[in-house]
Design a protein around this motif. Structure first.
Motif, PDB file in Angstrom:
ATOM      1  N   GLU A   1       0.891  -1.073   0.149  1.00 48.76           N
ATOM      2  CA  GLU A   1       0.035   0.089  -0.130  1.00 48.76           C
ATOM      3  C   GLU A   1       0.922   1.261   0.117  1.00 48.76           C
ATOM      4  O   GLU A   1       1.653   1.461   0.985  1.00 48.76           O
ATOM      5  CB  GLU A   1      -1.053  -0.151   1.473  1.00 48.76           C
ATOM      6  CG  GLU A   1      -1.808  -1.171   1.328  1.00 48.76           C
ATOM      7  CD  GLU A   1      -3.081  -1.075   0.432  1.00 48.76           C
ATOM      8  OE1 GLU A   1      -3.188  -0.026  -0.230  1.00 48.76           O
ATOM      9  OE2 GLU A   1      -3.625  -2.122  -0.132  1.00 48.76           O
ATOM     10  N   VAL A   2       0.873   1.982  -1.219  1.00 47.43           N
ATOM     11  CA  VAL A   2       1.670   3.141  -1.231  1.00 47.43           C
ATOM     12  C   VAL A   2       0.855   4.371  -1.775  1.00 47.43           C
ATOM     13  O   VAL A   2      -0.044   4.172  -2.539  1.00 47.43           O
ATOM     14  CB  VAL A   2       2.782   2.934  -2.167  1.00 47.43           C
ATOM     15  CG1 VAL A   2       3.619   4.499  -2.340  1.00 47.43           C
ATOM     16  CG2 VAL A   2       3.727   1.707  -1.911  1.00 47.43           C
ATOM     17  N   ASP A   3       0.755   5.445  -0.918  1.00 46.50           N
ATOM     18  CA  ASP A   3      -0.036   6.848  -1.331  1.00 46.50           C
ATOM     19  C   ASP A   3       0.579   7.118  -2.488  1.00 46.50           C
ATOM     20  O   ASP A   3       1.753   7.285  -2.973  1.00 46.50           O
ATOM     21  CB  ASP A   3       0.400   7.893  -0.280  1.00 46.50           C
ATOM     22  CG  ASP A   3      -0.003   7.514   1.147  1.00 46.50           C
ATOM     23  OD1 ASP A   3      -1.050   6.667   1.366  1.00 46.50           O
ATOM     24  OD2 ASP A   3       0.341   8.177   2.083  1.00 46.50           O
ATOM     25  N   GLY A   4      -0.389   7.248  -3.456  1.00 47.33           N
ATOM     26  CA  GLY A   4      -0.290   7.762  -4.807  1.00 47.33           C
ATOM     27  C   GLY A   4      -0.015   6.784  -6.029  1.00 47.33           C
ATOM     28  O   GLY A   4       0.045   7.124  -7.119  1.00 47.33           O
ATOM     29  N   LEU A   5      -0.097   5.463  -5.462  1.00 45.81           N
ATOM     30  CA  LEU A   5       0.166   4.270  -6.421  1.00 45.81           C
ATOM     31  C   LEU A   5      -1.048   3.475  -6.241  1.00 45.81           C
ATOM     32  O   LEU A   5      -1.347   3.122  -5.095  1.00 45.81           O
ATOM     33  CB  LEU A   5       1.523   3.828  -6.249  1.00 45.81           C
ATOM     34  CG  LEU A   5       2.787   4.796  -6.636  1.00 45.81           C
ATOM     35  CD1 LEU A   5       4.008   3.827  -6.505  1.00 45.81           C
ATOM     36  CD2 LEU A   5       2.673   5.178  -8.034  1.00 45.81           C
ATOM     37  N   GLU A   6      -1.275   2.624  -7.258  1.00 48.53           N
ATOM     38  CA  GLU A   6      -2.107   1.369  -7.205  1.00 48.53           C
ATOM     39  C   GLU A   6      -1.154   0.297  -7.831  1.00 48.53           C
ATOM     40  O   GLU A   6      -0.772   0.669  -8.877  1.00 48.53           O
ATOM     41  CB  GLU A   6      -3.362   1.753  -8.066  1.00 48.53           C
ATOM     42  CG  GLU A   6      -4.149   2.880  -7.692  1.00 48.53           C
ATOM     43  CD  GLU A   6      -5.324   3.155  -8.627  1.00 48.53           C
ATOM     44  OE1 GLU A   6      -6.555   3.320  -8.069  1.00 48.53           O
ATOM     45  OE2 GLU A   6      -5.138   2.903  -9.844  1.00 48.53           O
TER      46      GLU A   6
ATOM     47  N   PRO B   1      14.158   2.957   2.156  1.00 52.82           N
ATOM     48  CA  PRO B   1      14.011   3.901   3.112  1.00 52.82           C
ATOM     49  C   PRO B   1      13.950   5.392   2.589  1.00 52.82           C
ATOM     50  O   PRO B   1      13.366   6.294   3.283  1.00 52.82           O
ATOM     51  CB  PRO B   1      15.608   3.960   3.634  1.00 52.82           C
ATOM     52  CG  PRO B   1      15.917   2.540   3.544  1.00 52.82           C
ATOM     53  CD  PRO B   1      15.203   2.145   2.336  1.00 52.82           C
ATOM     54  N   ASP B   2      14.158   5.504   1.348  1.00 52.56           N
ATOM     55  CA  ASP B   2      13.801   7.104   0.816  1.00 52.56           C
ATOM     56  C   ASP B   2      12.562   7.250   0.350  1.00 52.56           C
ATOM     57  O   ASP B   2      12.344   8.348  -0.169  1.00 52.56           O
ATOM     58  CB  ASP B   2      14.997   7.350  -0.361  1.00 52.56           C
ATOM     59  CG  ASP B   2      14.767   6.307  -1.534  1.00 52.56           C
ATOM     60  OD1 ASP B   2      13.773   5.505  -1.417  1.00 52.56           O
ATOM     61  OD2 ASP B   2      15.404   6.481  -2.404  1.00 52.56           O
ATOM     62  N   GLY B   3      11.571   6.288   0.452  1.00 53.82           N
ATOM     63  CA  GLY B   3      10.190   6.352  -0.052  1.00 53.82           C
ATOM     64  C   GLY B   3       9.980   5.734  -1.352  1.00 53.82           C
ATOM     65  O   GLY B   3       8.892   5.787  -2.063  1.00 53.82           O
ATOM     66  N   THR B   4      10.853   5.419  -2.116  1.00 52.72           N
ATOM     67  CA  THR B   4      10.588   4.907  -3.544  1.00 52.72           C
ATOM     68  C   THR B   4      10.160   3.346  -3.324  1.00 52.72           C
ATOM     69  O   THR B   4      10.642   2.979  -2.599  1.00 52.72           O
ATOM     70  CB  THR B   4      12.088   5.226  -4.348  1.00 52.72           C
ATOM     71  OG1 THR B   4      12.993   4.414  -3.641  1.00 52.72           O
ATOM     72  CG2 THR B   4      12.389   6.817  -4.539  1.00 52.72           C
ATOM     73  N   VAL B   5       9.581   2.966  -4.388  1.00 50.68           N
ATOM     74  CA  VAL B   5       9.072   1.675  -4.582  1.00 50.68           C
ATOM     75  C   VAL B   5       9.984   0.906  -5.494  1.00 50.68           C
ATOM     76  O   VAL B   5      10.205   1.485  -6.655  1.00 50.68           O
ATOM     77  CB  VAL B   5       7.532   1.600  -4.877  1.00 50.68           C
ATOM     78  CG1 VAL B   5       7.243   0.121  -5.080  1.00 50.68           C
ATOM     79  CG2 VAL B   5       6.742   2.448  -4.198  1.00 50.68           C
ATOM     80  N   HIS B   6      10.448  -0.264  -4.968  1.00 48.79           N
ATOM     81  CA  HIS B   6      11.563  -0.924  -5.587  1.00 48.79           C
ATOM     82  C   HIS B   6      10.603  -2.371  -6.426  1.00 48.79           C
ATOM     83  O   HIS B   6      10.000  -2.778  -5.475  1.00 48.79           O
ATOM     84  CB  HIS B   6      12.647  -1.379  -5.183  1.00 48.79           C
ATOM     85  CG  HIS B   6      13.488  -2.477  -5.803  1.00 48.79           C
ATOM     86  ND1 HIS B   6      14.654  -2.138  -6.441  1.00 48.79           N
ATOM     87  CD2 HIS B   6      13.349  -3.914  -6.049  1.00 48.79           C
ATOM     88  CE1 HIS B   6      15.003  -3.040  -7.069  1.00 48.79           C
ATOM     89  NE2 HIS B   6      14.483  -4.081  -6.641  1.00 48.79           N
TER      90      HIS B   6
ATOM     91  N   VAL C   1       1.274  -1.099 -12.307  1.00 46.94           N
ATOM     92  CA  VAL C   1       1.452  -0.127 -11.345  1.00 46.94           C
ATOM     93  C   VAL C   1       0.622   1.227 -12.046  1.00 46.94           C
ATOM     94  O   VAL C   1       0.933   1.509 -13.188  1.00 46.94           O
ATOM     95  CB  VAL C   1       2.888   0.120 -11.004  1.00 46.94           C
ATOM     96  CG1 VAL C   1       3.034   1.376 -10.048  1.00 46.94           C
ATOM     97  CG2 VAL C   1       3.705  -1.098 -10.430  1.00 46.94           C
ATOM     98  N   ARG C   2      -0.162   1.780 -11.165  1.00 51.66           N
ATOM     99  CA  ARG C   2      -0.723   3.009 -11.923  1.00 51.66           C
ATOM    100  C   ARG C   2      -0.498   4.172 -10.957  1.00 51.66           C
ATOM    101  O   ARG C   2      -0.719   3.972  -9.880  1.00 51.66           O
ATOM    102  CB  ARG C   2      -2.171   3.083 -12.208  1.00 51.66           C
ATOM    103  CG  ARG C   2      -2.909   3.989 -12.999  1.00 51.66           C
ATOM    104  CD  ARG C   2      -4.196   3.498 -13.519  1.00 51.66           C
ATOM    105  NE  ARG C   2      -5.134   2.887 -12.483  1.00 51.66           N
ATOM    106  CZ  ARG C   2      -6.256   2.312 -12.730  1.00 51.66           C
ATOM    107  NH1 ARG C   2      -6.645   2.216 -14.145  1.00 51.66           N
ATOM    108  NH2 ARG C   2      -7.126   1.954 -11.677  1.00 51.66           N
ATOM    109  N   VAL C   3      -0.386   5.416 -11.740  1.00 49.58           N
ATOM    110  CA  VAL C   3      -0.306   6.629 -10.839  1.00 49.58           C
ATOM    111  C   VAL C   3      -1.627   7.051 -10.512  1.00 49.58           C
ATOM    112  O   VAL C   3      -2.419   7.364 -11.521  1.00 49.58           O
ATOM    113  CB  VAL C   3       0.768   7.614 -11.441  1.00 49.58           C
ATOM    114  CG1 VAL C   3       0.707   8.892 -10.656  1.00 49.58           C
ATOM    115  CG2 VAL C   3       2.171   6.997 -11.667  1.00 49.58           C
ATOM    116  N   ARG C   4      -2.095   7.349  -9.353  1.00 51.64           N
ATOM    117  CA  ARG C   4      -3.316   7.847  -9.084  1.00 51.64           C
ATOM    118  C   ARG C   4      -3.647   9.043  -9.877  1.00 51.64           C
ATOM    119  O   ARG C   4      -2.698  10.043  -9.861  1.00 51.64           O
ATOM    120  CB  ARG C   4      -3.454   7.885  -7.460  1.00 51.64           C
ATOM    121  CG  ARG C   4      -3.641   6.406  -6.723  1.00 51.64           C
ATOM    122  CD  ARG C   4      -3.996   6.718  -5.088  1.00 51.64           C
ATOM    123  NE  ARG C   4      -3.805   5.512  -4.278  1.00 51.64           N
ATOM    124  CZ  ARG C   4      -4.545   4.700  -4.196  1.00 51.64           C
ATOM    125  NH1 ARG C   4      -5.912   4.594  -4.905  1.00 51.64           N
ATOM    126  NH2 ARG C   4      -4.370   3.555  -3.605  1.00 51.64           N
TER     127      ARG C   4
END
Length: 414
Positions: A198-203, A228-233, A410-413
């Protein structure tokens, strides 16, 4: 041992003579009837052709004096009237030999009392009684065979019933085993999946289907986590082969990649470093790898590739292109990603990462890539949890080459 011979030029006379000889030597009535029919069958053509026939018989007594061997020979003056060996073997009572002018039967028998023989020769009515006795023997044999047939039929029906019941039991057991096996496979498949992200801004959503129903997974695996920097791998791996062995290889790759990513290694170097780590432990590993790093705040996307099919980026306006970042996979010569590809994703954009089972089901990857763009555009605005499975269904309307299939969206909200 004495040989007696009589001439018989009529079929009836020949049958009477054979019947009396067999009676005198205490042959079983059933055997006697077969012998009479056999001799008559051999002699009938010769009698019709007026060929002289003769009947000779010899009894050789055993040492006990109560039994011996009766040899009965039907002689024909015309050798051409003799039956073939095949014909003689097919008589009601098969002949033991066909010699130059004779057809011979040899039968276990008893000595013939002279008094009984003389009485029979003087009593024409005895023939009728002997025929009746033979008929009764035939009827008794027929009844016995019919009873045996009924018994065997009943046993067969009972056996068939038991076999049918056994089949039902085995089918029920197999069904229970299939259900238990399926449940185990589903649990194993779930255990191999990373936790939902679950990531804010992403589906994010994923679809996986093995090449066959006998294995929960193959060499197609994925991994996703937040750095740790908030990016999704995101890691997508396709290890060579199918089944549990390839699953082990794919797991080794995803674990190594995750470790390197969390240690802060540069994305472009991770494919080559993964090969260096795994090579001392498993020289048989061969896998393609696709790595994606996405910043949910800025939309910055970076992609590294090791021999894997390119990611597909479909824009919110419906345009689409493949992100070609070339490289060589784990276990390949000179493994590593040649370059790091950078893109910018905007709200509504859809990124699709997948394995070759999605596009090569018809053995034509170029045609598959064209259809994949159409499918992605068709489902671009669908709920994210439906998109990977719907695209896989569209791509697999015809499957000429079954393979493990992974599709990750992966879709950007907006």
């Amino acid at each position: 041992m004495t040989t007696r011979t009589i001439g018989c030029d009529t079929a009836a006379g020949l049958s009477r003579a054979v019947r009396r000889i067999a009676r005198d030597h205490a042959l079983d009535p059933g055997v006697r009837g077969r012998l009479v029919l056999s001799v008559a069958a051999v002699a009938e053509p010769a009698v019709r052709a007026a060929v002289h026939t003769s009947l000779s018989w010899t009894f050789q007594c055993d040492d006990d004096g109560r039994s011996g061997l009766l040899t009965l020979a039907l002689g024909l003056d015309a050798p051409e009237a003799l039956p073939s060996a095949e014909t003689a073997a097919g008589l009601p009572l098969p002949a033991d030999a066909v010699t130059g002018r004779e057809v011979v039967w040899r039968l276990p028998a008893a000595p013939a009392p002279d008094a009984a023989r003389a009485e029979a020769e003087q009593d024409p009515a005895a023939d009728a009684a002997l025929v009746q006795e033979e008929l009764r023997a035939v009827v008794a044999r027929t009844d016995a065979l019919a009873a045996e047939h009924r018994r065997l039929k009943d046993e067969l029906a009972e056996t068939n019933s038991g076999v049918l019941a056994l089949y039902v039991q085995l089918d029920e057991r197999d069904e229970r085993l299939r259900k238990a096996h399926g449940q185990t496979l589903r649990e194993l498949e779930d255990a191999l999946r990373p936790a939902p992200l679950e990531v804010d801004g992403l589906e994010l959503a994923v679809h996986y289907a093995p090449a066959g129903t006998d294995a929960p997974t193959g060499g197609d695996l994925y991994d996703w986590f937040v750095l740790p920097d908030g990016t999704v791998h995101i890691t997508v791996v396709d290890a060579l082969g199918h089944g549990v062995t390839s699953t082990r290889s794919a797991l080794n790759v995803t674990h190594a990649v995750r470790t390197l990513a969390l240690e802060g290694h540069h994305l472009q170097s991770i494919v080559a470093r993964t090969d260096e780590i795994l090579l001392p432990f498993d020289r048989s590993v061969m896998a393609t790898v696709l790595l994606a790093r996405l910043d949910p705040v800025t939309g910055e996307l970076r992609v590294a590739n090791g021999s894997h099919p390119p990611a597909l980026l479909t824009r919110g306006d419906g345009t689409a292109r493949y992100l070609e970042a070339r490289g060589r996979g784990i276990g390949f010569p000179m493994p590593g990603s040649d370059r790091l590809l950078t893109e910018k994703m905007a709200p509504g954009d859809l990124l699709l990462l997948y394995t070759d089972g999605l596009t090569e089901s018809r053995r034509d990857p170029v045609e598959g890539e064209k259809r994949l763009i159409e499918a992605a555009y068709e489902h671009l605005h669908a709920p994210i949890e439906e998109i990977p499975g719907a695209i896989a269904d569209d791509m697999h309307t015809v499957i000429l080459h079954a393979d493990d299939t992974l599709a990750l969206a992966v879709r950007v909200r907006s």
